[in-house]
Enzyme design. Structure first.
Site, PDB file in Angstrom:
ATOM      1  N   TYR A 144       0.675  -1.300   0.007  1.00 37.47           N
ATOM      2  CA  TYR A 144      -0.103   0.071   0.100  1.00 37.47           C
ATOM      3  C   TYR A 144       0.895   1.161  -0.058  1.00 37.47           C
ATOM      4  CZ  TYR A 144      -3.432   3.507   1.819  1.00 37.47           C
ATOM      5  OH  TYR A 144      -4.156   4.619   1.838  1.00 37.47           O
ATOM      6  N   ASP A 239       9.382   2.900  -0.401  1.00 35.87           N
ATOM      7  CA  ASP A 239       8.358   3.360   0.173  1.00 35.87           C
ATOM      8  C   ASP A 239       8.509   3.042   1.686  1.00 35.87           C
ATOM      9  OD1 ASP A 239       5.950   4.654   1.464  1.00 35.87           O
ATOM     10  OD2 ASP A 239       4.786   3.823   0.280  1.00 35.87           O
ATOM     11  N   LYS A 267       4.752   9.408   8.604  1.00 36.01           N
ATOM     12  CA  LYS A 267       4.612   8.803   9.920  1.00 36.01           C
ATOM     13  C   LYS A 267       5.372   9.194  10.844  1.00 36.01           C
ATOM     14  CE  LYS A 267       1.504   5.286   8.184  1.00 36.01           C
ATOM     15  NZ  LYS A 267       1.434   4.398   7.126  1.00 36.01           N
TER      16      LYS A 267
HETATM   17  C1  PLP Z   1       0.931   5.145   5.752  1.00 34.98           C
HETATM   18  C2  PLP Z   1       1.396   4.499   4.431  1.00 34.98           C
HETATM   19  C3  PLP Z   1       1.383   5.372   3.404  1.00 34.98           C
HETATM   20  C4  PLP Z   1       0.461   6.634   3.251  1.00 34.98           C
HETATM   21  O1  PLP Z   1       0.486   7.597   4.132  1.00 34.98           O
HETATM   22  P1  PLP Z   1      -0.769   8.584   4.651  1.00 34.98           P
HETATM   23  O2  PLP Z   1      -0.047   9.600   5.478  1.00 34.98           O
HETATM   24  O3  PLP Z   1      -1.622   7.700   5.154  1.00 34.98           O
HETATM   25  O4  PLP Z   1      -1.225   9.178   3.190  1.00 34.98           O
HETATM   26  C5  PLP Z   1       1.935   5.244   2.123  1.00 34.98           C
HETATM   27  N1  PLP Z   1       2.827   4.266   2.083  1.00 34.98           N
HETATM   28  C6  PLP Z   1       3.078   3.418   3.281  1.00 34.98           C
HETATM   29  C7  PLP Z   1       4.099   2.179   3.201  1.00 34.98           C
HETATM   30  C8  PLP Z   1       2.408   3.586   4.388  1.00 34.98           C
HETATM   31  O5  PLP Z   1       2.215   2.740   5.273  1.00 34.98           O
END
Ligand code: PLP
Length: 430
Positions: A144, A239, A267
């Site tokens: 994701y 990512d 995060k």
């Molecule tokens: C949480 C997450 C996202 C999206 O971040 P948001 O701040 O919720 O838009 C993208 N990539 C990964 C791997 C994530 O865990």
């Protein structure tokens, strides 16, 4: 345990908020029942609207590596509150957090701040396309990367929980440019690149998959990715929105010793405030406006509050031994859970990378593939989730989310969790 206030708030919430939640992973669709409403967080604990206390393994879905209301973060925020909230111009703290990010993740030579992880991945893909002059992108099953149109194909997290891997409203023309390959399958990668390599703008991957529960990379998978991308001139994007500064101070790329071309983060770097960032090789990053012709912008990008909380967090977690201790504590939680499941005769296995973990109700001894995650016993998870909740442990309300441990989780919280788990395993229908 009374949930009357939460239940009442949920009844009110559904009136003007779709599904009563502002993000689908917060709904209890994956476990049944109504979502809890929280009014406070304290160290490793969440306090709900009925004053019940829970050991929290969600951690704001990743950011809260120091637990709730860490004094160092709160103080930085208090100071910034008195200095102003938005200037629409640059601040010294933005320079400091950029320097800090580049120091901790040396593959990042330049970095641009945005306001969410989704924005980071969306922008990184635009940049990779601009840089290579190619349109096609590659992602992996169960990964994701935020709710970017072209990435909502076989995505993890809420998209998995709800059983809607593809979203309505995404033009087919967008997803036609997205190729999805199986995670941890170097052979599939090899044959795909042999055929299409020269048309690929970028490959985006979660270097530890954390949105199909927690699945570490197979040995050589990331290495193979690096080699294919280099050979074919595709941009390799890690990512690390979830893994960055969590699985290790230098992120997953420091553990597996692979240097991506671009990295997306979020995060942890906001310490609980909305933030995201993407960065990497200078040659690529210099193609962004105002230096280059890949456009990218944001009114609140580099928000002084988010940067203050993030900088305080990054400084605090840079203390020597911070991640080692967190990893060790997460490890004792995992081995304790395994022991109790074994004693109860429940087929169960765990994955862990640093302060990120996954629990699986499965006969498999090792979970490395998306298909193995999908064949886990979700009914068992639901039952386990609710018994844990009744015994004061808050897990993500889905069998497909990773769990997070913070530095506020001590021996006492681990023990409380293991005691709850012992009851939960014993109460599972055989
Ligand atoms: C949480 C997450 C996202 C999206 O971040 P948001 O701040 O919720 O838009 C993208 N990539 C990964 C791997 C994530 O865990």
């Amino acid at each position: 345990m009374s949930n009357n206030n939460s239940r009442h708030l949920f009844e009110l919430a559904v009136k003007h908020i779709p599904g009563g939640v502002n993000s689908p992973v917060r709904a209890f669709k994956g476990v049944g029942g109504n979502p809890l409403f929280f009014k406070a967080g304290q160290d490793a604990y969440l306090i709900d609207a009925d004053n019940n206390r829970y050991v929290d393994y969600v951690g704001g879905f990743g950011p809260l590596i120091l637990g709730h209301c860490h004094e160092g973060v709160t103080e930085a925020l208090r100071n910034q509150l008195q200095q102003g909230l938005a200037f629409g111009a640059s601040t010294e703290a933005e320079v400091q957090i950029a320097d800090k990010i580049c120091e901790l993740m040396p593959s990042i030579e330049k970095v641009r701040l945005v306001t969410s992880g989704t924005e980071a991945t969306m922008s990184a893909i635009r940049l990779a396309r601009g840089y290579t002059g190619r349109d096609r992108i590659v992602k992996f099953e169960g990964c994701y990367h935020g709710h970017v149109d072209g990435l909502l194909v076989k995505a993890g997290s809420g998209a998995l929980t709800l059983g809607e891997p593809d979203s309505l409203g995404v033009p087919k023309a967008y997803t036609d440019l997205t190729h999805v390959l199986p995670y941890n399958d170097s052979a599939a990668l090899e044959s795909f690149f042999a055929e299409n390599g020269d048309e690929i703008a970028c490959v985006m991957v979660e270097p530890v998959a954390g949105n199909m529960n927690c699945v570490p990379p197979a040995s050589c998978f990331l290495q193979a990715l690096r080699e294919h991308c280099s050979k074919h001139g595709a941009v390799l994007i890690f990512d690390e929105v979830m893994t960055g500064f969590r699985v290790a101070l230098g992120g997953a790329q420091s553990i597996y010793d692979i240097e991506p071309d671009l990295t997306t983060i979020g995060k942890v770097i906001g310490g609980g405030l909305p933030i995201g960032a993407f960065g990497g090789k200078q040659e690529i990053m210099d193609m962004i406006a105002p230096l280059g012709s890949v456009y990218q912008a944001g009114t609140l990008a580099g928000s002084p509050l988010a940067v203050a909380a993030g900088l305080a967090t990054l400084n605090l977690i840079s203390e020597p031994g911070f991640h080692e201790q967190l990893t060790q504590r997460t490890g004792s939680l995992m081995s304790g859970l395994q022991e109790r499941a074994d004693q109860a005769g429940i087929p169960f296995t765990t994955n862990q990378v640093g302060a990120m973990f996954g629990c699986f109700f499965t006969e498999e001894k090792e979970v490395t593939q998306f298909s193995q995650v999908m064949s886990c016993n979700v009914d068992r998870f639901k039952h386990y989730f609710h018994t844990m909740l009744d015994n004061g442990v808050y897990l993500a309300p889905s069998a497909f989310e990773a769990g997070f441990v913070s530095s506020a989780h001590g021996e006492k919280e681990i023990q409380l969790t293991l005691d709850a788990a012992e009851k939960a395993f014993a109460a599972l229908p055989k």
